[in-house]
Design a protein around this motif. Structure first.
Motif, PDB file in Angstrom:
ATOM      1  N   TYR A  17      -2.352  24.748  10.455  1.00 13.45           N
ATOM      2  CA  TYR A  17      -2.925  25.914  10.132  1.00 13.45           C
ATOM      3  C   TYR A  17      -3.452  25.872   8.877  1.00 13.45           C
ATOM      4  O   TYR A  17      -2.846  25.421   7.844  1.00 13.45           O
ATOM      5  CB  TYR A  17      -2.149  27.029  10.290  1.00 13.45           C
ATOM      6  N   ASN A  18      -4.634  26.548   8.245  1.00 16.35           N
ATOM      7  CA  ASN A  18      -4.843  26.825   7.021  1.00 16.35           C
ATOM      8  C   ASN A  18      -4.008  27.890   6.482  1.00 16.35           C
ATOM      9  O   ASN A  18      -3.238  28.387   6.799  1.00 16.35           O
ATOM     10  CB  ASN A  18      -6.448  26.826   6.670  1.00 16.35           C
ATOM     11  N   GLU A  23      -5.906  28.131  12.721  1.00 16.66           N
ATOM     12  CA  GLU A  23      -5.859  26.810  13.431  1.00 16.66           C
ATOM     13  C   GLU A  23      -6.919  26.002  13.164  1.00 16.66           C
ATOM     14  O   GLU A  23      -8.140  26.405  13.303  1.00 16.66           O
ATOM     15  CB  GLU A  23      -5.383  26.870  14.777  1.00 16.66           C
ATOM     16  N   TRP A  24      -6.739  24.618  12.586  1.00 16.92           N
ATOM     17  CA  TRP A  24      -7.880  23.901  12.151  1.00 16.92           C
ATOM     18  C   TRP A  24      -7.685  22.601  12.867  1.00 16.92           C
ATOM     19  O   TRP A  24      -8.868  21.800  12.823  1.00 16.92           O
ATOM     20  CB  TRP A  24      -8.072  23.510  10.750  1.00 16.92           C
ATOM     21  N   TRP A  51      -8.520  14.046   7.243  1.00 18.15           N
ATOM     22  CA  TRP A  51      -9.102  15.467   7.640  1.00 18.15           C
ATOM     23  C   TRP A  51     -10.298  15.486   8.529  1.00 18.15           C
ATOM     24  O   TRP A  51     -10.412  16.321   9.243  1.00 18.15           O
ATOM     25  CB  TRP A  51      -9.257  16.401   6.269  1.00 18.15           C
ATOM     26  N   ASN A  55     -10.429  17.034  12.415  1.00 18.43           N
ATOM     27  CA  ASN A  55     -11.403  17.823  12.930  1.00 18.43           C
ATOM     28  C   ASN A  55     -12.262  17.392  14.146  1.00 18.43           C
ATOM     29  O   ASN A  55     -13.271  18.425  14.500  1.00 18.43           O
ATOM     30  CB  ASN A  55     -12.234  18.560  11.747  1.00 18.43           C
ATOM     31  N   LEU A  61     -16.740  18.676  12.266  1.00 19.93           N
ATOM     32  CA  LEU A  61     -16.387  19.443  10.997  1.00 19.93           C
ATOM     33  C   LEU A  61     -17.606  20.217  10.467  1.00 19.93           C
ATOM     34  O   LEU A  61     -17.320  21.389   9.914  1.00 19.93           O
ATOM     35  CB  LEU A  61     -15.745  18.661  10.062  1.00 19.93           C
ATOM     36  N   LYS A  64     -18.224  23.572  12.176  1.00 16.17           N
ATOM     37  CA  LYS A  64     -17.196  24.673  11.720  1.00 16.17           C
ATOM     38  C   LYS A  64     -17.168  25.176  10.340  1.00 16.17           C
ATOM     39  O   LYS A  64     -17.017  26.304  10.040  1.00 16.17           O
ATOM     40  CB  LYS A  64     -15.743  23.916  11.744  1.00 16.17           C
TER      41      LYS A  64
END
Length: 65
Positions: A17-18, A23-24, A51, A55, A61, A64
């Motif tokens: 989560y960020n 949720e990422w 990262w 994603n 990514l 998003k």
């Protein structure tokens, strides 16, 4: 649920989560450990790579963001 790491078909066990609580990523143990190791080592290239892959890859990514 399937791991969100690009190209991974493993079962996802860990939700990320960020800071705002969204949720990422949803990762399997193996990929979560890879991300955590990069963070622990303070390896910026590996962190950024992780990262993006967590994603679902660069294209996912970008959608998003």
């Amino acid at each position: 649920m399937k791991c969100t790491w690009k190209g991974c078909d493993n079962q996802a066990d860990i939700k990320l989560y960020n800071k705002l609580g969204f949720e990422w990523a949803n990762l399997c143990n193996m990929h979560n450990q890879e991300l955590e190791k990069a963070i622990q080592d303070k390896d910026v290239r590996r962190i950024m790579r992780s990262w993006v892959l967590a994603n679902g890859g660069a294209s996912e990514l970008a959608k998003k963001i």
